[in-house]
Write a protein that holds these residues in place. Structure first.
Motif, mmCIF file in Angstrom:
data_model
loop_
_atom_site.group_PDB
_atom_site.id
_atom_site.type_symbol
_atom_site.label_atom_id
_atom_site.label_comp_id
_atom_site.label_asym_id
_atom_site.label_seq_id
_atom_site.Cartn_x
_atom_site.Cartn_y
_atom_site.Cartn_z
ATOM 1 N N SER A 65 0.803 -1.221 0.000
ATOM 2 C CA SER A 65 0.000 0.000 0.000
ATOM 3 C C SER A 65 0.841 1.278 0.000
ATOM 4 O O SER A 65 0.313 2.355 -0.276
ATOM 5 N N ALA A 66 2.137 1.180 0.263
ATOM 6 C CA ALA A 66 3.003 2.362 0.220
ATOM 7 C C ALA A 66 3.327 2.776 -1.211
ATOM 8 O O ALA A 66 3.864 3.863 -1.434
ATOM 9 N N TRP A 67 3.014 1.935 -2.185
ATOM 10 C CA TRP A 67 3.310 2.223 -3.587
ATOM 11 C C TRP A 67 2.029 2.479 -4.368
ATOM 12 O O TRP A 67 0.935 2.092 -3.953
ATOM 13 N N ASP A 68 2.198 3.077 -5.549
ATOM 14 C CA ASP A 68 1.051 3.459 -6.380
ATOM 15 C C ASP A 68 0.773 2.510 -7.533
ATOM 16 O O ASP A 68 -0.299 2.557 -8.129
ATOM 17 N N GLN A 111 4.590 1.896 -16.491
ATOM 18 C CA GLN A 111 4.089 2.095 -15.136
ATOM 19 C C GLN A 111 2.576 1.928 -15.179
ATOM 20 O O GLN A 111 1.900 2.601 -15.959
ATOM 21 N N PRO A 113 -0.706 2.041 -12.764
ATOM 22 C CA PRO A 113 -1.237 2.325 -11.429
ATOM 23 C C PRO A 113 -2.191 1.229 -10.962
ATOM 24 O O PRO A 113 -2.931 0.656 -11.768
ATOM 25 N N PHE A 154 7.628 -2.041 -7.794
ATOM 26 C CA PHE A 154 6.553 -1.098 -7.500
ATOM 27 C C PHE A 154 7.108 0.303 -7.536
ATOM 28 O O PHE A 154 8.290 0.532 -7.265
ATOM 29 N N TYR A 155 6.264 1.270 -7.875
ATOM 30 C CA TYR A 155 6.690 2.663 -7.916
ATOM 31 C C TYR A 155 5.738 3.517 -7.088
ATOM 32 O O TYR A 155 4.591 3.159 -6.845
ATOM 33 N N SER A 156 6.245 4.650 -6.688
ATOM 34 C CA SER A 156 5.448 5.657 -6.001
ATOM 35 C C SER A 156 5.441 6.916 -6.854
ATOM 36 O O SER A 156 6.495 7.335 -7.338
ATOM 37 N N ALA A 157 4.266 7.483 -7.057
ATOM 38 C CA ALA A 157 4.153 8.673 -7.913
ATOM 39 C C ALA A 157 4.693 9.925 -7.228
ATOM 40 O O ALA A 157 5.005 10.898 -7.899
ATOM 41 N N SER A 158 4.794 9.897 -5.922
ATOM 42 C CA SER A 158 5.253 11.107 -5.217
ATOM 43 C C SER A 158 6.742 11.102 -4.963
ATOM 44 O O SER A 158 7.450 10.188 -5.193
#
Length: 158
Positions: A65-68, A111, A113, A154-158
């Protein structure tokens, strides 16, 4: 977050289909990659081949859940493939959360989402705290499948 999966091959033969293929780990187009190759056949109500991996060897789930979303570096034969996610909330093998992506005959990073994944044959919302399995699937029509993955995570958008 970069993953180091142990991909396995799955085909429609588990349901009586006749699609064929394999998963290999090799140097492909200049990169170390895992490659799904095969022939997708619609005979005998078939129609898919897949490479997939469990996030934990014991089949337990992981909180992502920490990733987008999912990020993967892929090379393909200009066909559309599916990403499939399975969570601990799914009881049947045909249930998943899925979305598709188009490949090119060159390395590209995609990527995807988590919000773009759609529940298939289940009335549930994707729960990122319970991810168990990730797959890439060649499905839906007869064709020669070829898709390579040199990295996935996994990636994070922020």
């Amino acid at each position: 977050m970069q993953l180091h999966p142990h991909w396995e091959f799955v085909a429609d033969t588990v349901m009586g289909g006749v699609s064929t293929g394999n998963v290999t780990h090799e140097i492909f187009e200049g990169r170390e990659a895992t490659v799904l190759r095969g022939e997708v056949s619609l005979d005998n109500n078939g129609g898919f081949i897949q490479m997939a991996f469990d996030l934990c060897q014991d089949g337990s789930s992981v909180d992502i859940s920490a990733w987008d979303g999912i990020q993967a570096t892929v090379w393909g034969n200009s066909h559309i493939y599916d990403f499939r996610l399975r969570t601990a909330q799914l009881a049947r093998s045909w249930q998943s959360f899925r979305t598709d992506f188009e490949t090119k005959s060159e390395w590209q990073t995609v990527q995807i989402p988590f919000s773009s994944f759609i529940a298939h044959r289940v009335e549930a919302l994707f729960d990122p705290t319970r991810l168990r399995r990730i797959g890439i699937v060649a499905i839906g029509h007869e064709f020669s499948a070829l898709v390579a993955v040199s990295s996935i995570g996994f990636y994070s958008a922020s």
